[in-house]
Write an enzyme that holds these catalytic residues in place. Structure first.
Site, PDB file in Angstrom:
ATOM      1  N   PHE A   1      -9.936  28.688  59.440  1.00 53.80           N
ATOM      2  CA  PHE A   1      -9.918  29.898  58.622  1.00 53.80           C
ATOM      3  C   PHE A   1     -10.082  31.176  59.444  1.00 53.80           C
ATOM      4  CE2 PHE A   1     -11.595  26.724  55.370  1.00 53.80           C
ATOM      5  CZ  PHE A   1     -10.305  26.287  55.080  1.00 53.80           C
TER       6      PHE A   1
ATOM      7  N   ASP B   1     -10.726  15.532  54.458  1.00 56.93           N
ATOM      8  CA  ASP B   1     -10.343  16.770  53.756  1.00 56.93           C
ATOM      9  C   ASP B   1      -8.874  17.135  53.978  1.00 56.93           C
ATOM     10  OD1 ASP B   1     -12.479  17.421  52.183  1.00 56.93           O
ATOM     11  OD2 ASP B   1     -13.409  18.771  53.627  1.00 56.93           O
TER      12      ASP B   1
ATOM     13  N   HIS C   1       3.064  60.817  65.530  1.00 59.81           N
ATOM     14  CA  HIS C   1       3.041  60.931  64.069  1.00 59.81           C
ATOM     15  C   HIS C   1       2.442  62.256  63.611  1.00 59.81           C
ATOM     16  CE1 HIS C   1       3.139  56.665  65.139  1.00 59.81           C
ATOM     17  NE2 HIS C   1       3.693  56.425  63.976  1.00 59.81           N
TER      18      HIS C   1
ATOM     19  N   GLU D   1     -12.470  36.252  55.333  1.00 58.87           N
ATOM     20  CA  GLU D   1     -12.670  36.133  56.776  1.00 58.87           C
ATOM     21  C   GLU D   1     -12.243  37.381  57.528  1.00 58.87           C
ATOM     22  OE1 GLU D   1     -11.047  33.986  54.820  1.00 58.87           O
ATOM     23  OE2 GLU D   1     -12.418  32.284  54.733  1.00 58.87           O
TER      24      GLU D   1
ATOM     25  N   ASP E   1      -2.949  56.049  52.496  1.00 59.59           N
ATOM     26  CA  ASP E   1      -2.670  55.381  51.222  1.00 59.59           C
ATOM     27  C   ASP E   1      -1.858  54.110  51.440  1.00 59.59           C
ATOM     28  OD1 ASP E   1      -0.580  57.062  52.018  1.00 59.59           O
ATOM     29  OD2 ASP E   1      -0.072  57.716  49.990  1.00 59.59           O
TER      30      ASP E   1
ATOM     31  N   ARG F   1     -21.797  21.434  65.561  1.00 59.56           N
ATOM     32  CA  ARG F   1     -21.958  22.507  64.572  1.00 59.56           C
ATOM     33  C   ARG F   1     -23.422  22.668  64.194  1.00 59.56           C
ATOM     34  NH1 ARG F   1     -20.817  20.193  58.675  1.00 59.56           N
ATOM     35  NH2 ARG F   1     -20.869  17.986  59.122  1.00 59.56           N
TER      36      ARG F   1
ATOM     37  N   SER G   1       1.644  62.711  59.803  1.00 60.12           N
ATOM     38  CA  SER G   1       0.451  62.003  59.324  1.00 60.12           C
ATOM     39  C   SER G   1      -0.824  62.715  59.752  1.00 60.12           C
ATOM     40  CB  SER G   1       0.431  60.572  59.873  1.00 60.12           C
ATOM     41  OG  SER G   1       1.619  59.901  59.527  1.00 60.12           O
TER      42      SER G   1
ATOM     43  N   SER H   1     -21.980  24.301  55.965  1.00 62.55           N
ATOM     44  CA  SER H   1     -21.129  23.440  56.793  1.00 62.55           C
ATOM     45  C   SER H   1     -21.160  23.858  58.256  1.00 62.55           C
ATOM     46  CB  SER H   1     -19.675  23.505  56.299  1.00 62.55           C
ATOM     47  OG  SER H   1     -19.543  22.900  55.038  1.00 62.55           O
TER      48      SER H   1
ATOM     49  N   GLY I   1      -4.963  51.097  64.554  1.00 61.01           N
ATOM     50  CA  GLY I   1      -3.511  51.108  64.735  1.00 61.01           C
ATOM     51  C   GLY I   1      -2.891  49.921  64.019  1.00 61.01           C
TER      52      GLY I   1
END
Lengths: 654, 654
Positions: free
Chosen positions: B427, B459, B74, B402, B191, B354, B77, B381, B160
């Site tokens: 998540f 849930d 590149h 995250e 950008d 946990r 760039s 939690s 990358g």
């Protein structure tokens, strides 16, 4: 409340009157006003703010009762949003509550999915759900789940992983544009989820596309799960951000029904999407819960619920007898195509499967108007540009924002489109959570990941898709396809368009020879036996570039008098397990898988995981090291997935 | 160029002079100025802009020569960024080019990793790399790869995959604060990559944390890979966005060396991070490439390269003889702890894994000062709040973002911290690409995903980690751990802190009984045989909640005279394969795996994929359907991963 400038301030108290557009703004309204029953209307609600505030209280009561019955849930998050939801469902949105799937209904996405009970309450108060279903919340036998899923007909997409709803809304808004439908899309977000970058990816594209048929409402209730949000009630932060991303904004008191209705009434005006930043209180309406810490994700005890409901009851009122604005009649879009044109490849010609993808997309797009394409500024590498050139209006450049691209595609899919989204396979990992949620949404989503494995060569490890099979196999209900030649790739794109659900096509960078007839069929769940003889020692299973290494190995071994079976496992999920099992049983149950992918979760694990119980012994060749830059053939050799490695392994096992 | 307000406008032409802080701003500078050799300095460069512009041209020449030699890359760039890179490396940053790992060096992250050659060129011109290595670019034997990786000592993290560098920079800036080091972190972004939401997650946290030791430089060269960016040279868009996210901004001509130096000289001033938005031209300096379409990711031909170099040569000059500002001496932080305190669980007590994670983190954090913790607004939690309560200065709330959390943790890891980042396992899919890149970065990153599987209960599906094992196994060099009881969880956190690399701990929501002694050892790569007798019919392998189902099944079956082996596979990768193989061979090679995870890529696939070649037959029990809300025990039963399902399967196989 500090307010942003309102383009058309309505005098308070006059909002029941329907304003026909003043002649002074014809161009403005011509661009953004909506036609209903032949008459352009600005402000639709024919119900007083007081009545709607009563309905909001009723939604709060339902939410509290349901979560207390369930013993868990997020009543405080429902209460902050209740006025906004009541205004939308009973004073603003146009939809048929008897037919939530009607294609010109306004769409509503509860991006803050943990407030599910308030959504269910709205669909009970509008008459769609029997009210007694609400207290089955979170029971195993009930579709009234902890977070919304499309098991309910009024839920287009599952939510509950925060920050994803706005992307889906962008997809819906683009679909409306494409189909010249005047439905609008409303997305209700929490303030906490605005920390998710995906929200800003979506906001940016909505701004670029000037989606004035899209409305985001941010329920700024100040309190997150574990502490206050970073900005609390400093709501100007949200306003500035949306403005910087190209949106018109309105800052309101989210518990002032008149103000809510006023800004909703001005939705669609101007050439920008509208963000309504609503200052609210978590637990609003319940004295001992409102704006208090420690109430996130917590059901009220029975006694607390009784006290809360006693506070809310006097001003509550049912929405059942309210008339909801109807959507305009409009012809149904999205006519499905058929009889795709024939393929025209020549055996032996070298064509990359990524290029065949571009060909296929253009080919099927010509027949099936539902097909749309999206890319993340890689269209000249994935070859989706071939579709763009033919059908520019059905192509959506999403720039370098893969999460949003997948969310937008999911949204387009909910409106009957067949969306193909492409980028490098490695970069779909960026959208893993969106893809996961697409599985939960039963979304009709087609993903095409190019540049897989070390065979991309010199660009190096960061650009190589080496975990995409593992990721895509572990999506609920997914289909994972991995063609080796152009005919297979082209045909599998057709199959993906026909198959409903989340489908992934893995394409390769290098050109590979065409080995199949143009008429060859590639059913999902199949596999092709390409070499087989009576006394084969081993079954070698390849896909993509490794299939050609397997064929080379077979030829070389045959010269030494060692015969092997070679299988093209173009369908990784569902796997062509019967074909593989039958072949393997003829080679002493001995199988070698060879894949341009990490050893975990890929083709080898798929075969072993499905067939080891049958006594099939799977020996995996895969990319066991972190790869580096180099020439493709050098890398295949270095990481032991080339013909030489196969030959060595076959001899070891013979 | 339109310019944002400059807090300390320097008269042009006077920038060689070193300004000692004027006494009028003592508080301001006291907060943000940097101490070097006992003297506060504002503007460090002692080299003229003309010389630096010459060095920039030399970087362009190297970049073009290297990519032409490689035949890919590149160069365009690199050319847009060359002036910015020259200014940073030869006129502004303080670092020891002979010791790129020195802990008080200013850090530089090339977030736009495809401009790697210009980075390599800078490290050649500063004398670290032999210049003749540059033309080994992209060769398999060279560490001068297509995109930067930490195989090179001056690269902290692989880049990358766009949009990730700023998060890493936030982590480094936080580490500097924590260690009271005055190094600064500079992140060069393209950008195009500013479309990635992760950039805005990082920007937001940097703004919240007021990281004035962090500088983002956006190389706005207008052209993406496949088309112009959405905003082209409308650079005010980037300015507005950074300002909305809490940054001070400067808009400059990215090819005007005086302007570049001026705004860099004012870095660190004020209480905000600084974003320099630089208008540049892709291919700058080469007449036939500058600002032209079609030059992304394309090497020049030999003839084109010669023409380009002929244009650049006259004004090029080497950086080899320039003296680079030295970093201040500072004591090395990050002393490793040892002799962790003993555990104190009681067998039979019910403690969720946990919760044990929270206990462990507080326990090891007391001894090992390198340990830091991050969370995404789930700390109540995941139980990471137990660490926060003890060590608030070493806890970083990252809010619901995250991707950024993982990037920040990676950045902290590069500065010698041992970062533990936690959220719901589901998540972490949001950060899959960042985790993937952490693998490429050889990052020291500890992830702890809670709320796995259907055992979270009501849930619903969106909150259940059901693909996290698949995702985490397929990360290069990763370790995947899945404890069943509190002792195992607590001990494994300790093991993760000691083990270098990307490690994942999977924790469960329900309380489970303590079954191990406080002194039990849990080596990574081990497995525990919990039930075994002479005439066992089957080996059942569980982990997490399913281990207890297996034990229940064993007890029930024993009453019917059927004995089974039960193994706790707490280490999924590396798998305790010898323990499993040995046990399985005693049960006719028959194994049942049972896991609260989808069947793809999880424990069953791990066992089958590693041991089917040895003739081990693996029967998988897993969550084969898209799950729904319900009580944990109901869901374990519904999806057939409970004791009853195990009993049924054992009987079928006995």
């Amino acid at each position: 409340m500090k307010r942003g400038p309102h383009p058309f301030p309505l005098p308070k108290g006059e909002r029941v009157a329907v304003s026909v557009f003043p002649p002074i703004f014809p161009l403005f309204f011509g661009a953004c006003g909506r036609s209903v029953g032949g008459e352009r209307k600005f402000c639709m609600y024919e119900v007083s703010a007081e009545v709607l505030a009563g309905v909001a209280n009723q939604l709060r009561i339902h939410s509290i009762a349901a979560t207390t019955a369930a013993g868990s849930g997020h009543p405080s998050s429902c209460c902050s949003a209740a006025d906004l939801v009541a205004a939308l469902f009973f004073g603003h949105m146009r939809y048929d509550p008897k037919n939530p799937k009607y294609h010109n209904n306004d769409r509503f996405i509860l991006s803050k999915g943990h407030a599910a009970p308030v959504l269910y309450a709205a669909w009970a108060e509008n008459g769609f759900l029997p009210a007694n279903q609400l207290t089955t919340l979170r029971e195993i036998s009930s579709d009234i789940e902890g977070h919304p899923t499309p098991r309910l007909p009024f839920v287009d997409v599952a939510t509950g992983s925060l920050g994803q709803g706005l992307s889906v809304g962008v997809g819906m808004a683009l679909a409306a544009r494409l189909d010249k439908l005047d439905f609008r899309t409303y997305v209700l977000l929490g303030d906490g989820e605005c920390a998710e970058g995906s929200v800003w990816e979506a906001a940016s594209l909505a701004g670029i596309r000037k989606l004035n048929n899209l409305v985001a409402i941010v329920d700024v209730n100040r309190l997150g799960q574990s502490e206050a949000t970073a900005f609390g009630h400093n709501i100007e932060v949200y306003q500035k951000r949306f403005e910087a991303f190209g949106w018109r904004t309105e800052v309101i008191d989210g518990h002032d029904m008149e103000e809510i209705l006023e800004v909703l009434g001005a939705a669609g005006i101007g050439a920008q999407p509208l963000a309504i930043v609503a200052k609210t209180f978590k637990g609003a309406g319940v004295s001992f819960m409102q704006d208090k810490d420690g109430w996130h994700g917590k059901a009220l005890s029975k006694e607390e619920a009784e006290r809360a409901i006693a506070e809310l009851q006097p001003k509550a009122r049912s929405g059942r007898d309210l008339s909801i604005p109807k959507p305009a009649d409009a012809p149904a879009p999205n006519v499905e195509g058929s009889s795709f044109s024939a393929l025209n490849y020549n055996k032996g010609d070298k064509v990359a499967t990524r290029e065949a993808y571009g060909n296929a997309l253009a080919r099927i797009g010509a027949v099936d108007g539902r097909v749309v394409a999206l890319d993340g500024d890689t269209k000249n590498s994935t070859y989706s540009e071939r579709f763009l050139k033919k059908f520019p209006e059905r192509f959506f450049e999403c720039y370098i924002a893969e999460q949003n691209m997948v969310g937008v595609a999911t949204g387009l899919g909910t409106r009957g489109k067949v969306p193909f989204a492409s980028t490098f396979a490695a970069f779909f990992t960026r959208a893993h959570d969106q893809i996961r949620m697409a599985g939960h949404s039963h979304a009709n989503l087609k993903l095409v990941g190019s540049h897989v494995g070390v065979s991309i060569g010199e660009d190096g490890g960061s650009q190589m898709g080496l975990e995409d099979i593992a990721m895509m196999r572990a999506v609920a209900g997914s289909v994972v396809l991995y063609p080796s030649d152009a005919v297979a790739a082209d045909k599998l794109v057709e199959a993906m368009a026909v198959e409903r659900g989340v489908c992934f096509l893995r394409t390769s960078r290098p050109k590979t020879p065409v080995i199949y007839d143009n008429t060859e069929a590639f059913p999902i769940g199949g596999a092709k036996v390409l070499r087989q003889s009576e006394n084969d020692k081993v079954t070698v299973i390849g896909a993509g570039v490794t299939l050609f290494e397997a064929l080379k190995a077979a030829d070389a071994l045959a010269k030494e008098g060692i015969n092997i079976t070679v299988i093209d496992a173009y369908s990784v999920k569902p796997l062509g397990r019967d074909v593989i099992r039958t072949a393997a049983q003829k080679t002493r149950n001995t199988v070698i898988t060879v894949e341009d992918h990490y050893p975990e979760g890929g083709l080898g694990d798929a075969v072993a995981g499905e067939l080891s119980a049958d006594g099939i012994k799977v020996h995996k060749l895969a990319v066991y090291e972190l790869p580096r830059s180099g020439k493709a053939e050098e890398l295949l050799a270095k990481y032991r997935i080339d013909a030489a490695a196969i030959i060595e392994k076959v001899k070891l096992l013979s």
